[in-house]
Design a protein around this motif. Structure first.
Motif, PDB file in Angstrom:
ATOM      1  N   PRO A 139       0.835  -1.218   0.000  1.00 31.11           N
ATOM      2  CA  PRO A 139       0.000   0.000   0.000  1.00 31.11           C
ATOM      3  C   PRO A 139       0.864   1.261   0.000  1.00 31.11           C
ATOM      4  CG  PRO A 139      -0.720  -1.554   1.694  1.00 31.11           C
ATOM      5  CD  PRO A 139       0.602  -2.038   1.198  1.00 31.11           C
ATOM      6  N   VAL A 140       0.416   2.261  -0.756  1.00 35.37           N
ATOM      7  CA  VAL A 140       1.088   3.558  -0.804  1.00 35.37           C
ATOM      8  C   VAL A 140       0.069   4.629  -0.448  1.00 35.37           C
ATOM      9  CG1 VAL A 140       2.345   5.223  -2.232  1.00 35.37           C
ATOM     10  CG2 VAL A 140       2.642   2.765  -2.629  1.00 35.37           C
ATOM     11  N   TYR A 141       0.397   5.468   0.524  1.00 36.58           N
ATOM     12  CA  TYR A 141      -0.489   6.548   0.950  1.00 36.58           C
ATOM     13  C   TYR A 141       0.236   7.877   0.782  1.00 36.58           C
ATOM     14  CZ  TYR A 141      -2.694   2.536   3.184  1.00 36.58           C
ATOM     15  OH  TYR A 141      -3.268   1.304   3.411  1.00 36.58           O
ATOM     16  N   ILE A 142      -0.326   8.739  -0.053  1.00 35.84           N
ATOM     17  CA  ILE A 142       0.245  10.071  -0.243  1.00 35.84           C
ATOM     18  C   ILE A 142      -0.681  11.066   0.442  1.00 35.84           C
ATOM     19  CG2 ILE A 142       0.941  11.810  -1.933  1.00 35.84           C
ATOM     20  CD1 ILE A 142       1.536   9.592  -3.891  1.00 35.84           C
ATOM     21  N   GLY A 143      -0.198  11.686   1.516  1.00 32.72           N
ATOM     22  CA  GLY A 143      -1.022  12.574   2.329  1.00 32.72           C
ATOM     23  C   GLY A 143      -0.492  13.993   2.365  1.00 32.72           C
ATOM     24  N   TYR A 144      -1.221  14.831   3.109  1.00 35.81           N
ATOM     25  CA  TYR A 144      -0.864  16.257   3.190  1.00 35.81           C
ATOM     26  C   TYR A 144      -1.083  16.729   4.622  1.00 35.81           C
ATOM     27  CZ  TYR A 144      -0.422  21.112   1.567  1.00 35.81           C
ATOM     28  OH  TYR A 144      -0.003  22.409   1.360  1.00 35.81           O
ATOM     29  N   PHE A 145       0.006  16.759   5.399  1.00 32.79           N
ATOM     30  CA  PHE A 145      -0.067  17.183   6.796  1.00 32.79           C
ATOM     31  C   PHE A 145       0.952  18.289   7.049  1.00 32.79           C
ATOM     32  CE2 PHE A 145      -1.859  12.948   6.860  1.00 32.79           C
ATOM     33  CZ  PHE A 145      -2.933  13.078   7.725  1.00 32.79           C
ATOM     34  N   THR A 146       0.469  19.424   7.510  1.00 31.12           N
ATOM     35  CA  THR A 146       1.353  20.557   7.813  1.00 31.12           C
ATOM     36  C   THR A 146       1.721  20.610   9.292  1.00 31.12           C
ATOM     37  OG1 THR A 146      -0.628  21.950   7.940  1.00 31.12           O
ATOM     38  CG2 THR A 146       0.604  21.975   5.868  1.00 31.12           C
ATOM     39  N   ALA A 147       1.157  19.720  10.080  1.00 35.86           N
ATOM     40  CA  ALA A 147       1.560  19.536  11.481  1.00 35.86           C
ATOM     41  C   ALA A 147       1.558  18.037  11.744  1.00 35.86           C
ATOM     42  CB  ALA A 147       0.617  20.245  12.438  1.00 35.86           C
ATOM     43  N   TRP A 148       2.601  17.551  12.398  1.00 33.42           N
ATOM     44  CA  TRP A 148       2.741  16.107  12.587  1.00 33.42           C
ATOM     45  C   TRP A 148       3.610  15.847  13.799  1.00 33.42           C
ATOM     46  CZ3 TRP A 148       0.459  12.086   9.996  1.00 33.42           C
ATOM     47  CH2 TRP A 148       0.968  10.807  10.215  1.00 33.42           C
ATOM     48  N   VAL A 149       3.152  14.960  14.679  1.00 33.04           N
ATOM     49  CA  VAL A 149       3.947  14.555  15.833  1.00 33.04           C
ATOM     50  C   VAL A 149       4.690  13.273  15.464  1.00 33.04           C
ATOM     51  CG1 VAL A 149       3.925  13.876  18.254  1.00 33.04           C
ATOM     52  CG2 VAL A 149       2.303  15.594  17.428  1.00 33.04           C
ATOM     53  N   ASP A 150       6.017  13.329  15.492  1.00 38.79           N
ATOM     54  CA  ASP A 150       6.800  12.165  15.073  1.00 38.79           C
ATOM     55  C   ASP A 150       6.865  11.112  16.169  1.00 38.79           C
ATOM     56  OD1 ASP A 150       8.825  12.942  16.898  1.00 38.79           O
ATOM     57  OD2 ASP A 150       9.867  14.121  15.368  1.00 38.79           O
ATOM     58  N   ARG A 151       7.538  10.021  15.874  1.00 39.40           N
ATOM     59  CA  ARG A 151       7.583   8.892  16.807  1.00 39.40           C
ATOM     60  C   ARG A 151       8.414   9.175  18.043  1.00 39.40           C
ATOM     61  NH1 ARG A 151       5.943   6.883  12.100  1.00 39.40           N
ATOM     62  NH2 ARG A 151       4.767   4.925  12.053  1.00 39.40           N
ATOM     63  N   GLN A 152       9.173  10.265  18.028  1.00 42.23           N
ATOM     64  CA  GLN A 152       9.907  10.681  19.226  1.00 42.23           C
ATOM     65  C   GLN A 152       9.091  11.661  20.071  1.00 42.23           C
ATOM     66  OE1 GLN A 152      11.573  10.605  16.019  1.00 42.23           O
ATOM     67  NE2 GLN A 152      12.080   8.544  16.744  1.00 42.23           N
ATOM     68  N   GLY A 153       7.875  11.955  19.613  1.00 41.78           N
ATOM     69  CA  GLY A 153       7.006  12.845  20.365  1.00 41.78           C
ATOM     70  C   GLY A 153       7.208  14.316  20.057  1.00 41.78           C
ATOM     71  N   ASN A 154       7.993  14.628  19.016  1.00 37.19           N
ATOM     72  CA  ASN A 154       8.248  16.020  18.652  1.00 37.19           C
ATOM     73  C   ASN A 154       7.182  16.538  17.697  1.00 37.19           C
ATOM     74  OD1 ASN A 154      10.806  16.117  20.049  1.00 37.19           O
ATOM     75  ND2 ASN A 154      11.647  14.889  18.373  1.00 37.19           N
ATOM     76  N   LEU A 155       6.656  17.722  17.974  1.00 35.81           N
ATOM     77  CA  LEU A 155       5.673  18.352  17.091  1.00 35.81           C
ATOM     78  C   LEU A 155       6.401  19.070  15.963  1.00 35.81           C
ATOM     79  CD1 LEU A 155       2.795  19.282  16.359  1.00 35.81           C
ATOM     80  CD2 LEU A 155       3.102  21.174  17.970  1.00 35.81           C
ATOM     81  N   ASN A 156       6.071  18.701  14.731  1.00 38.64           N
ATOM     82  CA  ASN A 156       6.699  19.292  13.553  1.00 38.64           C
ATOM     83  C   ASN A 156       5.685  20.126  12.777  1.00 38.64           C
ATOM     84  OD1 ASN A 156       9.486  17.649  13.192  1.00 38.64           O
ATOM     85  ND2 ASN A 156       7.903  16.304  14.011  1.00 38.64           N
ATOM     86  N   PHE A 157       6.137  21.248  12.242  1.00 39.31           N
ATOM     87  CA  PHE A 157       5.316  22.075  11.365  1.00 39.31           C
ATOM     88  C   PHE A 157       5.993  22.172  10.000  1.00 39.31           C
ATOM     89  CE2 PHE A 157       4.076  23.728  15.573  1.00 39.31           C
ATOM     90  CZ  PHE A 157       2.683  23.687  15.460  1.00 39.31           C
ATOM     91  N   TYR A 158       5.168  22.128   8.935  1.00 45.27           N
ATOM     92  CA  TYR A 158       5.696  22.244   7.578  1.00 45.27           C
ATOM     93  C   TYR A 158       4.925  23.314   6.818  1.00 45.27           C
ATOM     94  CZ  TYR A 158       7.441  17.694   9.041  1.00 45.27           C
ATOM     95  OH  TYR A 158       8.029  16.689   9.759  1.00 45.27           O
ATOM     96  N   LYS A 159       5.576  23.916   5.864  1.00 42.37           N
ATOM     97  CA  LYS A 159       4.939  24.984   5.088  1.00 42.37           C
ATOM     98  C   LYS A 159       3.778  24.446   4.270  1.00 42.37           C
ATOM     99  CE  LYS A 159       8.807  28.206   4.750  1.00 42.37           C
ATOM    100  NZ  LYS A 159       9.623  27.564   5.790  1.00 42.37           N
ATOM    101  N   ASP A 160       2.726  25.216   4.209  1.00 44.45           N
ATOM    102  CA  ASP A 160       1.512  24.847   3.460  1.00 44.45           C
ATOM    103  C   ASP A 160       1.756  25.164   1.984  1.00 44.45           C
ATOM    104  OD1 ASP A 160      -1.065  24.267   2.659  1.00 44.45           O
ATOM    105  OD2 ASP A 160      -1.931  26.113   3.478  1.00 44.45           O
ATOM    106  N   ILE A 161       2.514  24.304   1.305  1.00 39.58           N
ATOM    107  CA  ILE A 161       3.005  24.618  -0.032  1.00 39.58           C
ATOM    108  C   ILE A 161       1.894  24.736  -1.080  1.00 39.58           C
ATOM    109  CG2 ILE A 161       5.287  23.660   0.367  1.00 39.58           C
ATOM    110  CD1 ILE A 161       4.369  21.137  -1.169  1.00 39.58           C
ATOM    111  N   TYR A 162       0.752  24.096  -0.841  1.00 41.89           N
ATOM    112  CA  TYR A 162      -0.356  24.185  -1.786  1.00 41.89           C
ATOM    113  C   TYR A 162      -1.480  25.108  -1.299  1.00 41.89           C
ATOM    114  CZ  TYR A 162       1.714  20.088  -4.138  1.00 41.89           C
ATOM    115  OH  TYR A 162       2.556  19.211  -4.793  1.00 41.89           O
TER     116      TYR A 162
END
Length: 525
Positions: A489-512
């Motif tokens: 299975p391949v899942y292509i998603g769009y998340f501009t905020a994501w908590v990684d497996r180390q528990g860190n909250l990440n933010f990414y630019k809303d490129i679209y």
């Protein structure tokens, strides 16, 4: 050992026993005199329900479900008994009032009437029948909200991943069981949802405490490095301390290794490449208000509501997060492989969807899409008669394709998961693009920085395909296909905020530019 009972002890024992006996008889007699409260039995039939929706038209979309619900309950009440409102109704109301914790706005169309039901000091004008119907509609309203936007809205937002669907039959039946959406343990969601919900609580606490101050820089600001002294340094230190990127705010105005290390951590969490200097773009990112960060978290919680949690149960799958510009292979719940990727530019967005990877193509041809033939190849041919030869292109049954080789636009390997958008993963000769922080350059497909390693990871289950054979196939100069023994299975998603497996909250630019329209939908009345 003998126990001796004195006359005094015997007297006390008899007295206590006699008193208790009298008390028991008195209590027994008093119970007999209490009147039994008659059982509440309201008639809520289709006629009564139709009248309700005449008075409360904004709830009409729940009408058919509510009619079916009361028919199952023999046209009598669900939320009241002879003592009043049942406990499950109070639980529902409390959940509704705390919807902000779920990143949702509690804007039930008839909020005033609803509040009057639970306000002990208010004299509600609602009949018992309408009270019951109001609560049934609240249940469906709450379920709809926590379930996410309806399918039509989700599709309009160009989200084509498998959607978590609410089974209204089970949903309705759950009222009788007093469970499901009100129980966090039973209301299973995509795991990222709960992580973002915790992050939302944390950032709202930061906002409650005043957020963070804007870092003031002069017009001549360029950068900071270890050893530099500036008032800006102290401001950065204070700002990083608020989000726990630095453990101590010592108020120092000298840029030291501790600050640079903390800033690198911040950069990585916000989609930047970690640097040894603090640039103006980093300051601008630090100055994004906490209120905006909260909105971003809320938007991505909504996206999580659309994801079927069953997707995470796959033994092995590939996920691509477009704004993060990264691809992951997740196997048995753990990350087995990571690669940077290049995604579609704003004009040729990479589609948000899923598929099943079935084939790996080594030394592939590139069949040029008609749109590119029209916009690039034909104009190129008009300027240079040798354009096709220089680009290693050839005509093929009325179409154009690029021959296999290291300069092929698909590189030396591609990974296919059939879909109507003709999107796939592939290698690229343009390796320098992976060094950039923002990597939206493709025509829509996903370019992989580590294609060889990806092929090795996917083929490790087949002992006949060792790395040497994979290298040979990639450089053969002749197209060859391999069919995976088990589709991935391949899942292509769009998340501009994501908590990684180390528990860190990440933010990414809303490129679209997708977040703003979602915020409007989530906050509209």
């Amino acid at each position: 050992m003998k126990i001796w009972y004195t006359p005094i002890i015997a007297t006390v024992f008899f007295a206590v026993f006699s008193c208790n006996s009298k008390a028991d008889k008195k209590e027994e007699n008093s119970i007999k005199t209490v009147e039994k409260v008659p059982e509440l039995k309201l008639t809520i039939d289709s006629i009564r329900i139709a009248k309700f929706y005449e008075n409360y038209p904004k709830l009409d979309k729940f009408k058919n479900d509510v009619i079916s619900l009361y028919q199952k309950n023999k046209s009598t009440q669900l939320w009241q008994d002879n003592k009043g409102i049942v406990e499950f109704a109070n639980t529902l109301f409390n959940q509704y009032k705390n919807m902000d914790q779920e990143g949702l706005k509690a804007n039930y169309p008839y909020n005033e009437q609803l509040n009057s039901v639970f306000d002990n000091n208010a004299n509600t004008k609602l009949s018992k029948e309408d009270t019951d119907l109001l609560l049934s509609n609240l249940y469906y309203y709450y379920g709809e909200k926590v379930g996410g936007f309806d399918e039509k809205t989700v599709v309009s937002l160009e989200w084509l991943l498998p959607r978590k669907k609410l089974n209204y039959q089970v949903f309705s039946d759950s009222i009788f069981k007093k469970s499901t959406i009100l129980d966090d343990k039973k209301r299973k969601m995509f795991s990222q949802y709960y992580k973002l919900r915790d992050a939302l609580k944390e950032y709202r606490e930061i906002e409650k405490n005043g957020g963070w101050k804007t870092i003031e820089t002069g017009e001549d600001y360029k950068s900071l490095k270890v050893g530099d002294s500036s008032a800006v340094v102290a401001q950065i230190r204070e700002r990083l301390f608020v989000t726990k990127d630095i453990q101590e705010d010592n108020k120092s105005a000298i840029c030291d290794t501790t600050l640079i290390k903390a800033m690198k951590n911040y950069e990585l969490r916000h989609g930047y490449t970690a640097k040894n200097t603090i640039l103006l773009e980093h300051i601008n990112d630090l100055n994004i208000p906490v209120s905006d960060r909260i909105k971003t978290i809320i938007v991505n919680m909504e996206r999580c509501r659309w994801i079927d949690p069953e997707l995470e149960k796959g033994q092995k799958y590939i996920e691509v997060n477009i704004p993060e510009f990264r691809l992951y292979i997740v196997e048995d719940g753990k990350i087995a492989f990571i690669s940077p990727v290049v995604v579609g530019r704003a004009m040729t967005k990479t589609v948000i969807f899923s598929g099943m990877m079935s084939n790996i193509v080594f030394s592939p041809y590139w069949n040029v899409p008609p749109s590119i033939i029209k916009s690039e190849i034909k104009p190129g041919m008009a300027k240079d008669k040798n354009y096709l030869q220089k680009k290693n292109l050839e005509w093929n049954n009325g179409a154009v394709r690029q021959l296999p080789g290291k300069n092929n636009s698909l590189g030396l390997v591609k990974f296919l998961f059939p879909n109507s958008s003709n999107i796939y993963l592939h290698d690229t000769p343009s390796k320098s693009l992976f060094e950039r922080e923002s990597r939206a350059f493709s025509h829509g497909c996903v370019r992989v920085a580590k294609p060889r390693e990806l092929a090795i990871e996917l083929l490790k289950v087949d002992p006949q395909w060792n790395p040497e054979r994979i290298d040979k196939a990639m450089h053969a100069g002749k197209e060859s296909w391999y069919t995976l023994k088990k589709k991935v299975p391949v899942y292509i998603g769009y998340f501009t905020a994501w908590v990684d497996r180390q528990g860190n909250l990440n933010f990414y630019k809303d490129i679209y530019g997708r977040d703003e329209s979602m915020i409007k939908l989530l906050t509209e009345e």
